[in-house]
Design a protein around this motif. Structure first.
Motif, mmCIF file in Angstrom:
data_model
loop_
_atom_site.group_PDB
_atom_site.id
_atom_site.type_symbol
_atom_site.label_atom_id
_atom_site.label_comp_id
_atom_site.label_asym_id
_atom_site.label_seq_id
_atom_site.Cartn_x
_atom_site.Cartn_y
_atom_site.Cartn_z
ATOM 1 N N UNK A 20 19.961 -4.213 -18.494
ATOM 2 C CA UNK A 20 19.733 -5.480 -17.793
ATOM 3 C C UNK A 20 19.948 -5.324 -16.294
ATOM 4 N N UNK A 21 20.991 -4.618 -15.905
ATOM 5 C CA UNK A 21 21.258 -4.405 -14.475
ATOM 6 C C UNK A 21 20.151 -3.573 -13.838
ATOM 7 N N UNK A 22 19.676 -2.574 -14.556
ATOM 8 C CA UNK A 22 18.595 -1.741 -14.021
ATOM 9 C C UNK A 22 17.324 -2.563 -13.838
ATOM 10 N N UNK A 23 16.966 -3.358 -14.849
ATOM 11 C CA UNK A 23 15.762 -4.197 -14.742
ATOM 12 C C UNK A 23 15.877 -5.179 -13.583
ATOM 13 N N UNK A 24 17.067 -5.745 -13.394
ATOM 14 C CA UNK A 24 17.286 -6.701 -12.310
ATOM 15 C C UNK A 24 17.084 -6.053 -10.945
ATOM 16 N N UNK A 25 17.232 -4.755 -10.887
ATOM 17 C CA UNK A 25 17.054 -4.025 -9.632
ATOM 18 C C UNK A 25 15.678 -3.365 -9.538
ATOM 19 N N UNK A 26 14.791 -3.706 -10.476
ATOM 20 C CA UNK A 26 13.428 -3.194 -10.432
ATOM 21 C C UNK A 26 13.241 -1.814 -11.040
ATOM 22 N N UNK A 27 14.236 -1.333 -11.762
ATOM 23 C CA UNK A 27 14.139 -0.015 -12.397
ATOM 24 C C UNK A 27 13.527 -0.197 -13.780
ATOM 25 N N UNK A 28 12.422 0.490 -14.028
ATOM 26 C CA UNK A 28 11.734 0.329 -15.298
ATOM 27 C C UNK A 28 12.039 1.399 -16.316
ATOM 28 N N UNK A 29 12.409 2.580 -15.858
ATOM 29 C CA UNK A 29 12.690 3.695 -16.766
ATOM 30 C C UNK A 29 14.104 4.190 -16.556
ATOM 31 N N UNK A 30 14.791 4.387 -17.654
ATOM 32 C CA UNK A 30 16.161 4.898 -17.622
ATOM 33 C C UNK A 30 16.217 6.122 -18.518
ATOM 34 N N UNK A 31 16.820 7.171 -18.035
ATOM 35 C CA UNK A 31 17.026 8.367 -18.837
ATOM 36 C C UNK A 31 18.495 8.399 -19.257
ATOM 37 N N UNK A 32 18.715 8.565 -20.529
ATOM 38 C CA UNK A 32 20.065 8.520 -21.081
ATOM 39 C C UNK A 32 20.297 9.754 -21.924
ATOM 40 N N UNK A 33 21.398 10.446 -21.684
ATOM 41 C CA UNK A 33 21.780 11.556 -22.551
ATOM 42 C C UNK A 33 22.881 11.072 -23.470
ATOM 43 N N UNK A 34 22.731 11.367 -24.722
ATOM 44 C CA UNK A 34 23.706 10.930 -25.705
ATOM 45 C C UNK A 34 24.007 12.092 -26.628
ATOM 46 N N UNK A 35 25.268 12.375 -26.830
ATOM 47 C CA UNK A 35 25.666 13.509 -27.653
ATOM 48 C C UNK A 35 26.377 13.021 -28.897
ATOM 49 N N UNK A 36 26.054 13.630 -30.007
ATOM 50 C CA UNK A 36 26.786 13.367 -31.236
ATOM 51 C C UNK A 36 26.441 12.067 -31.919
ATOM 52 N N UNK A 37 25.287 11.499 -31.609
ATOM 53 C CA UNK A 37 24.911 10.236 -32.240
ATOM 54 C C UNK A 37 24.782 10.399 -33.746
ATOM 55 N N UNK A 38 25.271 9.426 -34.435
ATOM 56 C CA UNK A 38 25.135 9.384 -35.888
ATOM 57 C C UNK A 38 23.783 8.754 -36.227
ATOM 58 N N UNK A 39 23.313 8.894 -37.458
ATOM 59 C CA UNK A 39 22.065 8.214 -37.831
ATOM 60 C C UNK A 39 22.128 6.701 -37.590
ATOM 61 N N UNK A 40 23.277 6.095 -37.799
ATOM 62 C CA UNK A 40 23.414 4.652 -37.571
ATOM 63 C C UNK A 40 23.289 4.313 -36.085
ATOM 64 N N UNK A 41 23.895 5.127 -35.226
ATOM 65 C CA UNK A 41 23.794 4.890 -33.782
ATOM 66 C C UNK A 41 22.356 5.096 -33.307
ATOM 67 N N UNK A 42 21.705 6.110 -33.838
ATOM 68 C CA UNK A 42 20.309 6.354 -33.471
ATOM 69 C C UNK A 42 19.436 5.171 -33.886
ATOM 70 N N UNK A 43 19.629 4.677 -35.085
ATOM 71 C CA UNK A 43 18.859 3.530 -35.565
ATOM 72 C C UNK A 43 19.107 2.306 -34.689
#
Length: 62
Positions: A20-43
């Motif tokens: 939401x903060x990124x969109x409010x500042x006009x940012x349309x794409x966000x790159x996120x690195x996530x380590x160790x996600x479980x299937x539930x977190x991925x879903x």
């Protein structure tokens, strides 16, 4: 994020807040690195509209 908080609503709230903060500042794409996600977190991330661009499996030494 602390491991004991990863499966709580805090994870989703943080992701939504950052997006939401990124969109409010006009940012349309966000790159996120996530380590160790479980299937539930991925879903949950996919349900938020996030998508996977790269997936690198982490293998345990042993």
């Amino acid at each position: 994020m602390r491991a004991d908080l990863r499966h709580t609503p805090l994870r989703q709230a943080l992701l939504l807040g950052v997006c939401a903060q990124a969109r409010a500042r006009g940012i349309g794409d966000i790159s996120l690195e996530s380590w160790g996600d479980t299937p539930a977190e991925l879903a949950a991330d996919l349900a938020l509209g996030l998508e996977i661009q790269f997936e690198n499996p982490i293998y345990a030494a042993g």
